[in-house]
Design a protein around this motif. Structure first.
Motif, PDB file in Angstrom:
ATOM      1  N   LEU A 220       0.827  -1.202   0.000  1.00  0.00           N
ATOM      2  CA  LEU A 220       0.000   0.000   0.000  1.00  0.00           C
ATOM      3  C   LEU A 220       0.865   1.258   0.000  1.00  0.00           C
ATOM      4  O   LEU A 220       0.602   2.208  -0.751  1.00  0.00           O
ATOM      5  CB  LEU A 220      -0.924   0.006   1.219  1.00  0.00           C
ATOM      6  CG  LEU A 220      -2.006  -1.070   1.261  1.00  0.00           C
ATOM      7  CD1 LEU A 220      -2.791  -0.972   2.572  1.00  0.00           C
ATOM      8  CD2 LEU A 220      -2.946  -0.954   0.075  1.00  0.00           C
ATOM      9  N   MET A 221       1.892   1.286   0.831  1.00  0.00           N
ATOM     10  CA  MET A 221       2.778   2.451   0.864  1.00  0.00           C
ATOM     11  C   MET A 221       3.516   2.626  -0.458  1.00  0.00           C
ATOM     12  O   MET A 221       3.684   3.752  -0.949  1.00  0.00           O
ATOM     13  CB  MET A 221       3.774   2.317   2.016  1.00  0.00           C
ATOM     14  CG  MET A 221       3.153   2.297   3.404  1.00  0.00           C
ATOM     15  SD  MET A 221       2.240   3.808   3.827  1.00  0.00           S
ATOM     16  CE  MET A 221       3.548   5.043   3.769  1.00  0.00           C
ATOM     17  N   SER A 222       3.928   1.530  -1.061  1.00  0.00           N
ATOM     18  CA  SER A 222       4.626   1.593  -2.345  1.00  0.00           C
ATOM     19  C   SER A 222       3.706   2.095  -3.445  1.00  0.00           C
ATOM     20  O   SER A 222       4.125   2.861  -4.321  1.00  0.00           O
ATOM     21  CB  SER A 222       5.192   0.223  -2.717  1.00  0.00           C
ATOM     22  OG  SER A 222       6.186  -0.175  -1.793  1.00  0.00           O
ATOM     23  N   TYR A 227       2.272   6.573  -7.036  1.00  0.00           N
ATOM     24  CA  TYR A 227       1.347   7.602  -7.533  1.00  0.00           C
ATOM     25  C   TYR A 227       1.990   8.989  -7.447  1.00  0.00           C
ATOM     26  O   TYR A 227       1.914   9.788  -8.399  1.00  0.00           O
ATOM     27  CB  TYR A 227       0.048   7.587  -6.736  1.00  0.00           C
ATOM     28  CG  TYR A 227      -0.768   8.844  -6.925  1.00  0.00           C
ATOM     29  CD1 TYR A 227      -1.544   9.022  -8.066  1.00  0.00           C
ATOM     30  CD2 TYR A 227      -0.726   9.882  -5.989  1.00  0.00           C
ATOM     31  CE1 TYR A 227      -2.267  10.189  -8.267  1.00  0.00           C
ATOM     32  CE2 TYR A 227      -1.440  11.055  -6.182  1.00  0.00           C
ATOM     33  CZ  TYR A 227      -2.209  11.199  -7.316  1.00  0.00           C
ATOM     34  OH  TYR A 227      -2.903  12.367  -7.519  1.00  0.00           O
ATOM     35  N   LEU A 228       2.600   9.298  -6.312  1.00  0.00           N
ATOM     36  CA  LEU A 228       3.237  10.602  -6.148  1.00  0.00           C
ATOM     37  C   LEU A 228       4.322  10.814  -7.194  1.00  0.00           C
ATOM     38  O   LEU A 228       4.417  11.888  -7.807  1.00  0.00           O
ATOM     39  CB  LEU A 228       3.827  10.727  -4.737  1.00  0.00           C
ATOM     40  CG  LEU A 228       2.832  10.652  -3.581  1.00  0.00           C
ATOM     41  CD1 LEU A 228       3.579  10.582  -2.258  1.00  0.00           C
ATOM     42  CD2 LEU A 228       1.878  11.842  -3.603  1.00  0.00           C
ATOM     43  N   HIS A 229       5.135   9.782  -7.422  1.00  0.00           N
ATOM     44  CA  HIS A 229       6.226   9.876  -8.389  1.00  0.00           C
ATOM     45  C   HIS A 229       5.695  10.100  -9.801  1.00  0.00           C
ATOM     46  O   HIS A 229       6.127  11.013 -10.524  1.00  0.00           O
ATOM     47  CB  HIS A 229       7.065   8.598  -8.322  1.00  0.00           C
ATOM     48  CG  HIS A 229       8.297   8.640  -9.171  1.00  0.00           C
ATOM     49  ND1 HIS A 229       8.723   7.565  -9.924  1.00  0.00           N
ATOM     50  CD2 HIS A 229       9.200   9.632  -9.409  1.00  0.00           C
ATOM     51  CE1 HIS A 229       9.827   7.882 -10.567  1.00  0.00           C
ATOM     52  NE2 HIS A 229      10.129   9.125 -10.273  1.00  0.00           N
ATOM     53  N   ARG A 230       4.751   9.257 -10.216  1.00  0.00           N
ATOM     54  CA  ARG A 230       4.203   9.361 -11.573  1.00  0.00           C
ATOM     55  C   ARG A 230       3.540  10.717 -11.810  1.00  0.00           C
ATOM     56  O   ARG A 230       3.691  11.329 -12.878  1.00  0.00           O
ATOM     57  CB  ARG A 230       3.185   8.243 -11.818  1.00  0.00           C
ATOM     58  CG  ARG A 230       3.777   6.872 -12.021  1.00  0.00           C
ATOM     59  CD  ARG A 230       2.715   5.849 -12.393  1.00  0.00           C
ATOM     60  NE  ARG A 230       1.831   5.524 -11.284  1.00  0.00           N
ATOM     61  CZ  ARG A 230       0.605   5.980 -11.141  1.00  0.00           C
ATOM     62  NH1 ARG A 230       0.085   6.805 -12.064  1.00  0.00           N
ATOM     63  NH2 ARG A 230      -0.143   5.629 -10.103  1.00  0.00           N
ATOM     64  N   THR A 231       2.809  11.196 -10.809  1.00  0.00           N
ATOM     65  CA  THR A 231       2.085  12.442 -10.991  1.00  0.00           C
ATOM     66  C   THR A 231       3.024  13.633 -11.049  1.00  0.00           C
ATOM     67  O   THR A 231       2.825  14.567 -11.841  1.00  0.00           O
ATOM     68  CB  THR A 231       1.043  12.615  -9.872  1.00  0.00           C
ATOM     69  OG1 THR A 231       0.256  11.425  -9.778  1.00  0.00           O
ATOM     70  CG2 THR A 231       0.124  13.777 -10.163  1.00  0.00           C
ATOM     71  N   LEU A 249       1.351  13.286   6.889  1.00  0.00           N
ATOM     72  CA  LEU A 249       1.914  11.993   6.472  1.00  0.00           C
ATOM     73  C   LEU A 249       3.086  12.143   5.517  1.00  0.00           C
ATOM     74  O   LEU A 249       3.608  11.140   5.034  1.00  0.00           O
ATOM     75  CB  LEU A 249       0.825  11.135   5.810  1.00  0.00           C
ATOM     76  CG  LEU A 249      -0.244  10.575   6.736  1.00  0.00           C
ATOM     77  CD1 LEU A 249      -1.343   9.898   5.918  1.00  0.00           C
ATOM     78  CD2 LEU A 249       0.342   9.589   7.728  1.00  0.00           C
ATOM     79  N   GLY A 250       3.494  13.366   5.229  1.00  0.00           N
ATOM     80  CA  GLY A 250       4.572  13.568   4.273  1.00  0.00           C
ATOM     81  C   GLY A 250       5.831  12.789   4.623  1.00  0.00           C
ATOM     82  O   GLY A 250       6.362  12.021   3.814  1.00  0.00           O
ATOM     83  N   ALA A 251       6.313  12.967   5.851  1.00  0.00           N
ATOM     84  CA  ALA A 251       7.549  12.305   6.263  1.00  0.00           C
ATOM     85  C   ALA A 251       7.411  10.792   6.301  1.00  0.00           C
ATOM     86  O   ALA A 251       8.402  10.068   6.140  1.00  0.00           O
ATOM     87  CB  ALA A 251       7.989  12.823   7.633  1.00  0.00           C
ATOM     88  N   LEU A 257       9.693   6.166  -1.105  1.00  0.00           N
ATOM     89  CA  LEU A 257       9.806   6.904  -2.357  1.00  0.00           C
ATOM     90  C   LEU A 257      10.921   6.339  -3.227  1.00  0.00           C
ATOM     91  O   LEU A 257      11.928   5.832  -2.713  1.00  0.00           O
ATOM     92  CB  LEU A 257      10.102   8.380  -2.075  1.00  0.00           C
ATOM     93  CG  LEU A 257       9.033   9.169  -1.315  1.00  0.00           C
ATOM     94  CD1 LEU A 257       9.548  10.568  -1.008  1.00  0.00           C
ATOM     95  CD2 LEU A 257       7.728   9.236  -2.100  1.00  0.00           C
ATOM     96  N   PRO A 258      10.798   6.461  -4.544  1.00  0.00           N
ATOM     97  CA  PRO A 258      11.905   6.100  -5.427  1.00  0.00           C
ATOM     98  C   PRO A 258      13.145   6.920  -5.083  1.00  0.00           C
ATOM     99  O   PRO A 258      13.041   8.062  -4.618  1.00  0.00           O
ATOM    100  CB  PRO A 258      11.377   6.457  -6.820  1.00  0.00           C
ATOM    101  CG  PRO A 258       9.896   6.454  -6.681  1.00  0.00           C
ATOM    102  CD  PRO A 258       9.608   6.914  -5.283  1.00  0.00           C
ATOM    103  N   ARG A 259      14.296   6.344  -5.318  1.00  0.00           N
ATOM    104  CA  ARG A 259      15.546   6.991  -4.938  1.00  0.00           C
ATOM    105  C   ARG A 259      15.700   8.417  -5.484  1.00  0.00           C
ATOM    106  O   ARG A 259      16.137   9.311  -4.744  1.00  0.00           O
ATOM    107  CB  ARG A 259      16.723   6.121  -5.408  1.00  0.00           C
ATOM    108  CG  ARG A 259      18.089   6.626  -4.975  1.00  0.00           C
ATOM    109  CD  ARG A 259      18.220   6.640  -3.468  1.00  0.00           C
ATOM    110  NE  ARG A 259      19.547   7.084  -3.037  1.00  0.00           N
ATOM    111  CZ  ARG A 259      19.829   7.496  -1.812  1.00  0.00           C
ATOM    112  NH1 ARG A 259      18.886   7.504  -0.892  1.00  0.00           N
ATOM    113  NH2 ARG A 259      21.043   7.883  -1.503  1.00  0.00           N
TER     114      ARG A 259
END
Length: 284
Positions: A220-222, A227-231, A249-251, A257-259
């Motif tokens: 779920l976290m991945s 989604y954040l990365h793609r967007t 929840l940002g931190a 997150l991807p590297r």
């Protein structure tokens, strides 16, 4: 020429903050929720009450605010119709700018350079990219139609994963078993009555289980991080543009997150209120 009164408002679905600056004076008050899409009338009432409290705290009358430079960054401002509706509720304010809360957050985060990206992740979610002072946003459409990666989304998706595990169509884990401890019917009954903030209360448990190695929670976290990365990429973000994570929840997302996103993480220059004050400084 006397310095004008400047007022910044950061209004969200759970409450709002208002700050008045006048010379060396700085006064701050908190007010009720201000989401002009989900609760327009209540939001206006809360804004009016909050500004009255702000004036009183600063030793001013309501009339003293009418020539103030005011910027309101409010949740649920989707288009010019929303902006005009809010402005029409303050017809005597001579210098009022209404923005959505994403705009003041992004501007405040990169006050110095005018270049950067944000991922705002709380009960809801959005992402934004600013280059050359021009901002682009995605998300922020609310729990019914979006808010992927948000706390509410994580909670709802956790319930869905648990029911899929029960049906045999999804993977089971300690986390899903814990959610199902009173049976799938109980889970469904509770979910039918839950609001977005109530779903979001489960998000820290999802993140904690993911960090402990639970495969379903980690997935779920991945998914949220993907989604954040793609967007961000769709908005034109590149790896050399600094990225700030915002919201409760940002931190929590950092390790998922991807590297390239982890490398780009940066501290914010300022707060959403600082962004609102930057807009007031541009007013005549």
């Amino acid at each position: 020429m006397t310095d004008p009164i400047r007022i910044a408002v950061d209004g969200g679905g759970s409450g709002c903050r208002m700050v008045l600056r006048h010379g060396d004076q700085r006064v701050e008050v908190s007010g009720g929720p201000a989401n002009v899409t989900s609760a327009p009338e209540r939001s206006i009432e809360n804004l009016q009450a909050g500004l009255a409290s702000l004036a009183a705290a600063a030793g001013l009358d309501w009339a003293d605010l009418l020539e103030a430079r005011v910027c309101m960054g409010l949740a649920g401002v989707l288009d010019d119709t929303d902006r005009m509706r809010v402005a029409a509720s303050f017809p005597d304010f001579l210098h009022l700018r209404v923005e959505d809360d994403r705009a003041i957050a992004l501007r405040g985060a990169f006050l110095n350079s005018g270049t950067g990206a944000v991922a705002g992740i709380g009960t809801g979610s959005y992402v934004g990219v600013m280059t050359g002072g021009q901002a682009r946003f995605a998300g922020g459409w609310g729990f019914a139609l979006g808010d992927e990666a948000s706390g509410a989304w994580l909670g709802r998706e956790a319930y869905r994963a648990a029911l899929s595990a029960y049906d045999g169509s999804g993977q089971a884990s300690d986390f899903t078993e814990n959610l199902l401890q009173h049976g799938p019917a109980d889970l469904m009954r509770r979910a039918a009555q839950m609001s977005a903030p109530e779903f979001a209360e489960l998000a820290p448990d999802v993140a904690g289980a993911a960090r402990a190695g639970d495969v379903v929670a980690a997935d779920l976290m991945s998914r949220g991080a993907d989604y954040l990365h793609r967007t961000l990429l769709q908005l034109g973000w590149t790896e050399d543009v600094p990225l700030a994570l915002m919201g409760g929840l940002g931190a929590t997302y950092v390790e998922f997150l991807p590297r390239p996103m982890q490398i780009a993480l940066a501290e914010r220059d300022g707060s959403p209120l600082d962004g609102a004050f930057a807009y007031t400084a541009e007013m005549p």
